[in-house]
Design an enzyme around this catalytic site. Structure first.
Site, PDB file in Angstrom:
ATOM      1  N   ALA A  93      12.672 -29.005  -4.873  1.00  0.00           N
ATOM      2  CA  ALA A  93      11.629 -29.987  -4.676  1.00  0.00           C
ATOM      3  C   ALA A  93      11.642 -30.782  -3.594  1.00  0.00           C
ATOM      4  O   ALA A  93      12.740 -31.204  -2.961  1.00  0.00           O
ATOM      5  CB  ALA A  93      12.088 -31.045  -5.910  1.00  0.00           C
ATOM      6  N   SER A 136      14.580 -24.064   5.921  1.00  0.00           N
ATOM      7  CA  SER A 136      13.487 -23.445   6.579  1.00  0.00           C
ATOM      8  C   SER A 136      13.931 -23.004   7.840  1.00  0.00           C
ATOM      9  O   SER A 136      14.533 -23.459   8.487  1.00  0.00           O
ATOM     10  CB  SER A 136      12.151 -24.347   6.554  1.00  0.00           C
ATOM     11  N   TYR A 161       8.427 -33.119   8.635  1.00  0.00           N
ATOM     12  CA  TYR A 161       8.713 -32.343   7.566  1.00  0.00           C
ATOM     13  C   TYR A 161       9.909 -31.497   8.241  1.00  0.00           C
ATOM     14  O   TYR A 161      10.930 -31.051   7.474  1.00  0.00           O
ATOM     15  CB  TYR A 161       7.610 -31.197   7.055  1.00  0.00           C
ATOM     16  N   LYS A 165      14.229 -31.128   7.126  1.00  0.00           N
ATOM     17  CA  LYS A 165      15.105 -29.945   6.615  1.00  0.00           C
ATOM     18  C   LYS A 165      16.361 -30.003   7.401  1.00  0.00           C
ATOM     19  O   LYS A 165      17.692 -29.362   7.112  1.00  0.00           O
ATOM     20  CB  LYS A 165      14.271 -28.562   6.871  1.00  0.00           C
ATOM     21  N   ASN A 191       8.491 -16.966   6.171  1.00  0.00           N
ATOM     22  CA  ASN A 191       7.251 -17.034   5.432  1.00  0.00           C
ATOM     23  C   ASN A 191       7.186 -16.494   4.029  1.00  0.00           C
ATOM     24  O   ASN A 191       6.802 -15.111   3.986  1.00  0.00           O
ATOM     25  CB  ASN A 191       6.236 -16.756   6.274  1.00  0.00           C
TER      26      ASN A 191
HETATM   27  C1  UD1 Z   1       4.833 -23.686   8.641  1.00  0.00           C
HETATM   28  C2  UD1 Z   1       6.065 -24.327   9.065  1.00  0.00           C
HETATM   29  C3  UD1 Z   1       7.237 -23.993   8.087  1.00  0.00           C
HETATM   30  C4  UD1 Z   1       6.926 -24.304   6.739  1.00  0.00           C
HETATM   31  C5  UD1 Z   1       5.611 -23.823   6.464  1.00  0.00           C
HETATM   32  C6  UD1 Z   1       5.454 -24.604   4.954  1.00  0.00           C
HETATM   33  C7  UD1 Z   1       6.123 -24.640  11.460  1.00  0.00           C
HETATM   34  C8  UD1 Z   1       6.417 -23.775  12.656  1.00  0.00           C
HETATM   35  N1  UD1 Z   1       6.494 -23.821  10.360  1.00  0.00           N
HETATM   36  O1  UD1 Z   1       5.135 -22.356   8.566  1.00  0.00           O
HETATM   37  O2  UD1 Z   1       8.506 -24.530   8.453  1.00  0.00           O
HETATM   38  O3  UD1 Z   1       7.905 -24.235   5.652  1.00  0.00           O
HETATM   39  O4  UD1 Z   1       4.661 -24.372   7.073  1.00  0.00           O
HETATM   40  O5  UD1 Z   1       3.983 -25.145   4.777  1.00  0.00           O
HETATM   41  O6  UD1 Z   1       5.555 -25.612  11.289  1.00  0.00           O
HETATM   42  N2  UD1 Z   1      -2.589 -19.115  10.575  1.00  0.00           N
HETATM   43  C9  UD1 Z   1      -3.816 -19.074  10.937  1.00  0.00           C
HETATM   44  N3  UD1 Z   1      -5.164 -19.420  10.168  1.00  0.00           N
HETATM   45  C10 UD1 Z   1      -4.838 -20.127   9.040  1.00  0.00           C
HETATM   46  C11 UD1 Z   1      -3.599 -20.488   8.819  1.00  0.00           C
HETATM   47  C12 UD1 Z   1      -2.434 -20.019   9.311  1.00  0.00           C
HETATM   48  O7  UD1 Z   1      -4.326 -18.265  11.997  1.00  0.00           O
HETATM   49  O8  UD1 Z   1      -5.804 -20.717   8.354  1.00  0.00           O
HETATM   50  C13 UD1 Z   1      -1.500 -18.872  11.297  1.00  0.00           C
HETATM   51  C14 UD1 Z   1      -0.844 -19.879  12.064  1.00  0.00           C
HETATM   52  O9  UD1 Z   1      -1.301 -20.355  13.179  1.00  0.00           O
HETATM   53  C15 UD1 Z   1       0.630 -19.245  12.030  1.00  0.00           C
HETATM   54  C16 UD1 Z   1       0.630 -18.489  10.873  1.00  0.00           C
HETATM   55  O10 UD1 Z   1      -0.576 -18.179  10.535  1.00  0.00           O
HETATM   56  O11 UD1 Z   1       0.624 -18.632  13.309  1.00  0.00           O
HETATM   57  C17 UD1 Z   1       1.368 -18.836   9.731  1.00  0.00           C
HETATM   58  O12 UD1 Z   1       0.865 -20.131   9.562  1.00  0.00           O
HETATM   59  P1  UD1 Z   1       1.505 -20.690   8.176  1.00  0.00           P
HETATM   60  O13 UD1 Z   1       1.199 -20.189   6.911  1.00  0.00           O
HETATM   61  O14 UD1 Z   1       0.767 -22.134   8.117  1.00  0.00           O
HETATM   62  O15 UD1 Z   1       3.073 -20.936   8.160  1.00  0.00           O
HETATM   63  P2  UD1 Z   1       4.105 -21.298   9.426  1.00  0.00           P
HETATM   64  O16 UD1 Z   1       3.401 -22.409  10.445  1.00  0.00           O
HETATM   65  O17 UD1 Z   1       4.706 -20.405   9.908  1.00  0.00           O
END
Ligand code: UD1
Length: 347
Positions: A93, A136, A161, A165, A191
């Site tokens: 949670a 994380s 956030y 952690k 992820n």
């Molecule tokens: C982020 C956090 C992670 C957290 C997770 C939970 C950071 C660095 N990491 O993960 O700690 O546990 O969120 O919410 O803050 N992307 C796109 N288009 C989109 C959405 C994402 O290109 O519409 C790309 C992002 O730029 C990134 C990748 O997809 O490069 C993954 O993004 P996302 O799924 O948001 O996860 P993280 O940023 O890795």
């Protein structure tokens, strides 16, 4: 809970799952039952709903002990302890929206850190020994060397956030140093993606998804017009960011392995494990895999970089492979298939 249900469960190893109606919590509940544990769920349903529990019970095949409430509320924890003999806790949670945490930092500090403190005191008072904590890979920031091992130095968090952690990990270290008798593992998730192969449970983002894969599936489903890839000019193979995408069922299994391992340790034990596949994939590779596996064309465009994004990160998983004998069994293709099948059930 009625007395019949209570009698059946009394002999089982009961594990309190905070946030058990959430994405990772619900999948972990399934894996726990498969391994002979009985989950007791507390969830305030702030990021979930009663339907998830209904579907979860269908997957598991029996009723679950469920308490609707906030684990910052010691009163409800006491009620649970009076009705169940708990062997351990898995603490999922928490709030997890990176962007929101920069706007409402106190909400994140109060909830994510406050709940851990209350839970630890509760566990100590009731001699509930074992805890698996959801950490994380965000604690590594942008690492200087890849892949990251558990010994890779943690960096300053990019968001409140992320900082919660990091602080929670520090609290756990100090707690165990005080010799409370507990045994704790922090799992640093990379992820999480995918859904249960039955498509009865999966990720349920409320509002516009911030994470990549729910945005991909909602775009494919026509709920979102277009996916924006946040940058294709990074120093990576195709210019988009690199992440280690792990199937949620594999991640769930890591919790079961962690609990079993804790059971073999001496009192006052603490350790951390990366949970990833050990392989990095770019955002564009994820999109292409999604399209190929599901035979779906995705409407996407390249947009500007997203502030605060880590460029590339993936896990060295040697430690969890060797110590917990945990190995991922789902591929990125499996994840993309299961995420899409789940989305289709929501349409
Ligand atoms: C982020 C956090 C992670 C957290 C997770 C939970 C950071 C660095 N990491 O993960 O700690 O546990 O969120 O919410 O803050 N992307 C796109 N288009 C989109 C959405 C994402 O290109 O519409 C790309 C992002 O730029 C990134 C990748 O997809 O490069 C993954 O993004 P996302 O799924 O948001 O996860 P993280 O940023 O890795």
């Amino acid at each position: 809970m009625n007395s019949f249900v209570r009698t059946i469960f009394d002999d089982m190893k009961k594990i309190l799952i905070t946030g058990g109606a959430g994405y990772i919590g619900s999948h972990t509940a399934v894996e726990l039952v498969k391994s002979g544990y009985e989950p007791v769920i507390i969830d305030d349903l702030s990021n979930s709903n009663e339907n998830v529990l209904k579907n979860l019970e269908e997957v598991i095949g029996h009723k679950l002990a469920f308490y609707k409430g906030d684990c910052n509320d010691r009163g409800i924890l006491e009620q649970i302890a009076s009705e169940h003999t708990l062997q351990g806790v898995i603490h999922f949670a928490a709030f997890k929206a990176v962007g929101e945490s920069t706007q409402l930092p106190l909400k994140y500090y109060q909830n994510n850190i406050g709940s851990l403190v209350i839970l630890l005191q509760f566990m100590k008072d009731h001699a509930i020994k074992d805890l698996v904590f959801s950490s994380s890979c965000t604690v590594y920031g942008q690492p200087d060397v890849l892949p990251v091992t558990e010994a890779t130095p943690r960096k300053d968090a990019e968001s409140p956030y992320g900082n919660t952690k990091k602080v929670c990990e520090d609290i756990l270290v100090d707690f165990i140093k005080s010799k409370p008798g507990n045994r704790v593992i922090s799992l640093r998730y990379f992820n999480p993606v995918g859904a249960h192969p039955s498509s009865k449970i999966g990720e349920l983002p409320i509002g516009t998804p911030a994470n990549l894969v729910p945005f991909v599936t909602q775009t494919a489903a026509g709920i979102r017009e277009k996916l924006t890839v946040f940058g294709d000019d990074y120093d990576t193979t195709d210019g988009s960011c690199v992440r280690d995408f792990i199937h949620v069922m594999d991640l769930a299994d890591a919790h079961v392995k962690a609990l079993a391992y804790l059971g073999e340790q001496e009192a006052n034990f603490y350790d951390v494990f990366n949970v990833g596949t050990g392989k990095g994939n770019t955002v564009l590779e994820v999109i292409k895999t999604f399209e190929a596996v599901n035979n779906v064309k995705l409407n996407y465009e390249i947009g500007p970089r997203r502030a605060g994004d880590v460029i590339k990160i993936w896990a060295d998983t040697t430690k969890i492979n060797e110590v917990l004998d945990w190995h991922p069994s789902y591929s990125l293709e499996d994840s993309m298939r299961d995420s899409w099948n789940w989305q289709k059930t929501l349409n």
